[in-house]
Scaffold this active site. Structure first.
Site, PDB file in Angstrom:
ATOM      1  N   ASP A 168       0.841  -1.207   0.000  1.00 18.07           N
ATOM      2  CA  ASP A 168       0.000   0.000   0.000  1.00 18.07           C
ATOM      3  C   ASP A 168       0.873   1.253   0.000  1.00 18.07           C
ATOM      4  O   ASP A 168       2.046   1.195   0.370  1.00 18.07           O
ATOM      5  CB  ASP A 168      -0.855   0.051   1.276  1.00 18.07           C
ATOM      6  CG  ASP A 168      -1.946  -1.010   1.304  1.00 18.07           C
ATOM      7  OD1 ASP A 168      -2.080  -1.762   0.327  1.00 18.07           O
ATOM      8  OD2 ASP A 168      -2.662  -1.070   2.322  1.00 18.07           O
ATOM      9  N   MET A 169       0.283   2.376  -0.364  1.00 18.14           N
ATOM     10  CA  MET A 169       1.006   3.644  -0.250  1.00 18.14           C
ATOM     11  C   MET A 169       0.321   4.487   0.832  1.00 18.14           C
ATOM     12  O   MET A 169      -0.894   4.612   0.846  1.00 18.14           O
ATOM     13  CB  MET A 169       1.004   4.394  -1.585  1.00 18.14           C
ATOM     14  CG  MET A 169       1.966   5.551  -1.617  1.00 18.14           C
ATOM     15  SD  MET A 169       3.680   5.089  -1.246  1.00 18.14           S
ATOM     16  CE  MET A 169       4.258   4.483  -2.824  1.00 18.14           C
TER      17      MET A 169
ATOM     18  N   ARG B  60      -0.770  -0.521  -8.704  1.00 19.03           N
ATOM     19  CA  ARG B  60      -2.200  -0.333  -8.460  1.00 19.03           C
ATOM     20  C   ARG B  60      -2.419   1.176  -8.334  1.00 19.03           C
ATOM     21  O   ARG B  60      -2.022   1.788  -7.353  1.00 19.03           O
ATOM     22  CB  ARG B  60      -2.615  -1.038  -7.160  1.00 19.03           C
ATOM     23  CG  ARG B  60      -4.085  -0.808  -6.820  1.00 19.03           C
ATOM     24  CD  ARG B  60      -4.453  -1.517  -5.524  1.00 19.03           C
ATOM     25  NE  ARG B  60      -3.913  -0.843  -4.375  1.00 19.03           N
ATOM     26  CZ  ARG B  60      -3.460  -1.454  -3.281  1.00 19.03           C
ATOM     27  NH1 ARG B  60      -3.419  -2.753  -3.201  1.00 19.03           N
ATOM     28  NH2 ARG B  60      -3.021  -0.745  -2.261  1.00 19.03           N
TER      29      ARG B  60
ATOM     30  N   LYS C 257      -6.567   7.138  -6.501  1.00 14.95           N
ATOM     31  CA  LYS C 257      -6.560   8.611  -6.481  1.00 14.95           C
ATOM     32  C   LYS C 257      -5.735   9.140  -5.310  1.00 14.95           C
ATOM     33  O   LYS C 257      -5.065  10.150  -5.427  1.00 14.95           O
ATOM     34  CB  LYS C 257      -7.999   9.114  -6.414  1.00 14.95           C
ATOM     35  CG  LYS C 257      -8.766   8.834  -7.698  1.00 14.95           C
ATOM     36  CD  LYS C 257     -10.111   9.531  -7.745  1.00 14.95           C
ATOM     37  CE  LYS C 257     -10.865   9.098  -9.001  1.00 14.95           C
ATOM     38  NZ  LYS C 257     -12.224   9.676  -9.057  1.00 14.95           N
TER      39      LYS C 257
ATOM     40  N   ALA D   5      -5.727   8.754  -0.656  1.00 14.09           N
ATOM     41  CA  ALA D   5      -6.717   8.836   0.411  1.00 14.09           C
ATOM     42  C   ALA D   5      -6.338   9.761   1.565  1.00 14.09           C
ATOM     43  O   ALA D   5      -7.103   9.903   2.503  1.00 14.09           O
ATOM     44  CB  ALA D   5      -6.965   7.428   0.949  1.00 14.09           C
TER      45      ALA D   5
HETATM   46  C1  LIG Z   1      -8.295  -1.533  -4.131  1.00 15.38           C
HETATM   47  C2  LIG Z   1      -7.985  -0.182  -3.559  1.00 15.38           C
HETATM   48  C3  LIG Z   1      -6.791  -0.007  -2.874  1.00 15.38           C
HETATM   49  C4  LIG Z   1      -6.477   1.247  -2.341  1.00 15.38           C
HETATM   50  N1  LIG Z   1      -5.263   1.438  -1.758  1.00 15.38           N
HETATM   51  C5  LIG Z   1      -4.891   2.688  -1.394  1.00 15.38           C
HETATM   52  C6  LIG Z   1      -3.580   2.962  -0.925  1.00 15.38           C
HETATM   53  O1  LIG Z   1      -2.726   2.059  -0.789  1.00 15.38           O
HETATM   54  N2  LIG Z   1      -3.260   4.253  -0.633  1.00 15.38           N
HETATM   55  C7  LIG Z   1      -4.148   5.277  -0.769  1.00 15.38           C
HETATM   56  O2  LIG Z   1      -3.793   6.449  -0.533  1.00 15.38           O
HETATM   57  N3  LIG Z   1      -5.416   5.035  -1.173  1.00 15.38           N
HETATM   58  C8  LIG Z   1      -5.807   3.776  -1.480  1.00 15.38           C
HETATM   59  N4  LIG Z   1      -7.091   3.554  -1.925  1.00 15.38           N
HETATM   60  C9  LIG Z   1      -8.127   4.605  -1.774  1.00 15.38           C
HETATM   61  C10 LIG Z   1      -8.125   5.581  -2.953  1.00 15.38           C
HETATM   62  O3  LIG Z   1      -6.993   6.412  -2.894  1.00 15.38           O
HETATM   63  C11 LIG Z   1      -9.386   6.477  -2.961  1.00 15.38           C
HETATM   64  O4  LIG Z   1      -9.401   7.242  -1.783  1.00 15.38           O
HETATM   65  C12 LIG Z   1     -10.695   5.712  -3.047  1.00 15.38           C
HETATM   66  O5  LIG Z   1     -10.603   4.620  -3.918  1.00 15.38           O
HETATM   67  C13 LIG Z   1     -11.832   6.647  -3.536  1.00 15.38           C
HETATM   68  O6  LIG Z   1     -11.554   7.116  -4.792  1.00 15.38           O
HETATM   69  P1  LIG Z   1     -12.268   6.554  -6.138  1.00 15.38           P
HETATM   70  O7  LIG Z   1     -11.198   6.271  -7.121  1.00 15.38           O
HETATM   71  O8  LIG Z   1     -13.137   5.424  -5.832  1.00 15.38           O
HETATM   72  O9  LIG Z   1     -13.029   7.783  -6.763  1.00 15.38           O
HETATM   73  P2  LIG Z   1     -14.072   8.842  -6.187  1.00 15.38           P
HETATM   74  O10 LIG Z   1     -14.168   9.892  -7.226  1.00 15.38           O
HETATM   75  O11 LIG Z   1     -13.724   9.246  -4.793  1.00 15.38           O
HETATM   76  O12 LIG Z   1     -15.396   8.009  -6.148  1.00 15.38           O
HETATM   77  C14 LIG Z   1     -16.089   7.617  -7.313  1.00 15.38           C
HETATM   78  C15 LIG Z   1     -17.426   7.022  -6.906  1.00 15.38           C
HETATM   79  O13 LIG Z   1     -17.194   5.799  -6.207  1.00 15.38           O
HETATM   80  C16 LIG Z   1     -18.061   5.674  -5.095  1.00 15.38           C
HETATM   81  N5  LIG Z   1     -17.268   5.693  -3.860  1.00 15.38           N
HETATM   82  C17 LIG Z   1     -15.976   6.071  -3.725  1.00 15.38           C
HETATM   83  N6  LIG Z   1     -15.563   5.943  -2.451  1.00 15.38           N
HETATM   84  C18 LIG Z   1     -16.628   5.502  -1.769  1.00 15.38           C
HETATM   85  C19 LIG Z   1     -16.849   5.187  -0.406  1.00 15.38           C
HETATM   86  N7  LIG Z   1     -15.883   5.293   0.509  1.00 15.38           N
HETATM   87  N8  LIG Z   1     -18.086   4.763  -0.038  1.00 15.38           N
HETATM   88  C20 LIG Z   1     -19.066   4.626  -0.947  1.00 15.38           C
HETATM   89  N9  LIG Z   1     -18.919   4.910  -2.261  1.00 15.38           N
HETATM   90  C21 LIG Z   1     -17.717   5.346  -2.668  1.00 15.38           C
HETATM   91  C22 LIG Z   1     -19.008   6.832  -5.170  1.00 15.38           C
HETATM   92  O14 LIG Z   1     -20.112   6.457  -5.927  1.00 15.38           O
HETATM   93  C23 LIG Z   1     -18.222   7.881  -5.908  1.00 15.38           C
HETATM   94  O15 LIG Z   1     -19.016   8.810  -6.570  1.00 15.38           O
HETATM   95  C24 LIG Z   1      -7.417   2.307  -2.458  1.00 15.38           C
HETATM   96  C25 LIG Z   1      -8.623   2.105  -3.134  1.00 15.38           C
HETATM   97  C26 LIG Z   1      -8.907   0.896  -3.687  1.00 15.38           C
HETATM   98  C27 LIG Z   1     -10.202   0.725  -4.435  1.00 15.38           C
END
Ligand SMILES: Cc1cc2nc3c(=O)[nH]c(=O)nc-3n(C[C@H](O)[C@H](O)[C@H](O)COP(=O)(O)OP(=O)(O)OC[C@H]3O[C@@H](n4cnc5c(N)ncnc54)[C@H](O)[C@@H]3O)c2cc1C
Length: 310
Positions: free
Chosen positions: A132-133, A182, A185, A187
Site C-alpha cells: 500500500d502507499m 495499483r 486517487k 486517500a
Molecule cells: C483496491 C484499492 C486499494 C487502495 N489502496 C490505497 C492505498 O494504498 N493508498 C491510498 O492512498 N489510497 C488507497 N485507496 C483509496 C483511494 O486512494 C481512494 O481514496 C478511493 O478509492 C476513492 O476514490 P475513487 O477512485 O473510488 O473515486 P471517487 O471519485 O472518490 O469516487 C467515485 C465514486 O465511487 C463511489 N465511492 C468512492 N468511495 C466511496 C466510499 N468510501 N463509499 C461509498 N462509495 C464510494 C461513489 O459512488 C463515488 O461517486 C485504495 C482504493 C482501492 C479501491
C-alpha cells in the site's frame, strides 16, 4: 478539499479519536458495511463468496504506524499464517500490506526484514504481494523497499497515488523495472505543494497515468497495471482507450473495496474485465474507516442513520 473531507481526515489521524472512536457502537455498526468482520476467517469466507461471481480478492489486515517491535513481528506472523491458509484452501486472494504496519516507523531495516519474509512466503505459495502507499512522508522509502524486493521476487506490486504531482515520474521507474502498479486517487490529507487540490485534476491525472500504464503492458517485463477505483466514468474511459489501443477486455484489471459498487463489479466481470475486491479486516479499523467516510461524505449520513436503526 471540502471542509467535511478535511475534518474526517483530521479525525482519522487524531490519537484521542483513534482510541475512542471504535468504542462507539453506532460507528462499529456502520463500519460493517465495508468489512465482513474482524477475523481473518471472516475475510476468507467473504473471499470465497466472491468467487462464484468471477471475482477474486485482495486482503489486508487493518493496522498502521505500529511502534512496538513485538507487534510488528506478530503482524508479520499473522500474514504468514494467512498466506498458508489461502494456499491450503485454494482461495485466490492476494495480500496488500502497509509498511508502517510492519514497523517502518521503528526503522527501515526491520520493516524490510518483515516485508522480505512476506514476499518469500507469498512467492513460495504462488501468490502476488501488494504494498500500500501511505502519507507522502513514506513515499520515497516505500518505493525504495519495493524496488529492492522486486530484485529478489518477481510478483511484487505497489500502490501509486494519482493526486501526487510526482506520480508520473515514479510510474516510469516502476514500469521500467516491471513492478506492478495499483493506481488509486489517494486517500490522505496532503498539501497543495505535493498533491493536486482539485478533484477534477486528480481524475485527469489518473486517466493520463492509466494510458501510460496500458502502454507499459507492451513491455512484457512483468509489469501489471491495476486500476484501484470505484469511479465508473473513469473506468469507462480507460476501457474505451484500451479497446482503441487494440488491447483485450481482460487487460483492464480493476480493484475495488469490499462493500462499494457491487453492481458495477458484476457488470465489469460480464464485460470481460478482471475484477478483484480488497477485503479489509482486523480490530484496528478506525482510521481506515474514517478515510472511507472522507471519500464520500454522504457516508456520514449512513453512520448517523445507524444510530437510529433497530
Ligand atoms: C483496491 C484499492 C486499494 C487502495 N489502496 C490505497 C492505498 O494504498 N493508498 C491510498 O492512498 N489510497 C488507497 N485507496 C483509496 C483511494 O486512494 C481512494 O481514496 C478511493 O478509492 C476513492 O476514490 P475513487 O477512485 O473510488 O473515486 P471517487 O471519485 O472518490 O469516487 C467515485 C465514486 O465511487 C463511489 N465511492 C468512492 N468511495 C466511496 C466510499 N468510501 N463509499 C461509498 N462509495 C464510494 C461513489 O459512488 C463515488 O461517486 C485504495 C482504493 C482501492 C479501491
Amino acid at each position: 478539499m471540502s471542509m467535511m473531507r478535511s475534518v474526517l481526515l483530521a479525525i482519522s489521524e487524531n490519537r484521542w479519536m483513534r482510541e475512542r472512536g471504535p468504542r462507539l457502537w453506532f460507528v462499529r455498526r456502520a463500519a460493517r458495511k465495508f468489512m465482513p468482520g474482524e477475523a481473518s476467517d471472516d475475510m476468507l469466507r467473504a473471499a470465497g463468496e466472491l468467487r462464484p461471481a468471477g471475482i477474486d480478492a485482495v486482503f489486508t489486515r487493518l493496522g498502521e504506524n505500529v511502534t512496538d517491535a513485538a507487534e510488528a513481528s506478530a503482524v508479520t506472523r499473522h500474514y504468514l499464517d494467512v498466506l498458508d491458509a489461502i494456499a491450503a484452501q485454494g482461495i485466490r486472494c492476494e495480500p496488500s500490506i502497509k509498511l508502517t504496519q510492519l514497523g517502518l516507523d521503528l526503522g527501515k531495516d526491520q520493516a524490510y526484514a518483515h516485508l522480505r519474509a512476506l514476499a518469500e512466503r507469498s512467492h513460495a505459495t504462488g501468490n502476488y504481494l501488494w504494498i500500500d502507499m501511505e502519507q507522502t512522508s513514506y513515499v520515497d522509502v516505500t518505493l525504495e523497499l519495493t524496488r529492492r524486493l522486486k530484485r529478489e521476487f518477481p510478483r511484487v506490486g505497489v500502490c501509486l497515488q494519482a493526486y501526487l504531482y510526482r506520480a508520473k515520474d515514479d510510474l516510469k521507474v516502476l514500469i521500467d523495472e516491471g513492478i506492478g502498479v495499483r493506481l488509486v486517487k489517494g486517500a490522505y490529507k496532503e498539501p497543495a505543494e505535493l498533491a493536486y487540490p482539485k478533484k477534477a485534476d486528480v481524475d485527469e491525472n489518473f486517466f493520463a497515468l492509466a494510458v501510460t500504464m496500458l502502454e507499459g503492458l507492451s513491455r512484457r517485463n512483468g509489469f501489471r497495471p491495476v486500476f484501484g477505483t470505484h469511479d465508473s466514468a473513469l473506468i469507462v474511459r480507460i476501457r474505451a482507450h484500451a479497446e482503441r489501443a487494440g488491447l483485450a477486455a481482460r487487460d483492464v484489471e480493476v480493484h475495488m473495496l469490499y462493500g462499494i459498487q457491487r453492481a458495477e463489479q458484476g457488470r465489469l466481470v460480464n464485460d470481460g474485465a478482471i475484477v478483484r475486491v480488497l477485503i479489509a479486516y482486523g480490530a484496528y479499523w478506525f482510521p481506515w474507516y474514517m478515510r472511507r467516510l472522507a471519500e464520500r461524505p454522504a457516508n456520514v449520513w449512513f453512520v448517523l442513520r445507524s444510530m437510529f436503526a433497530g
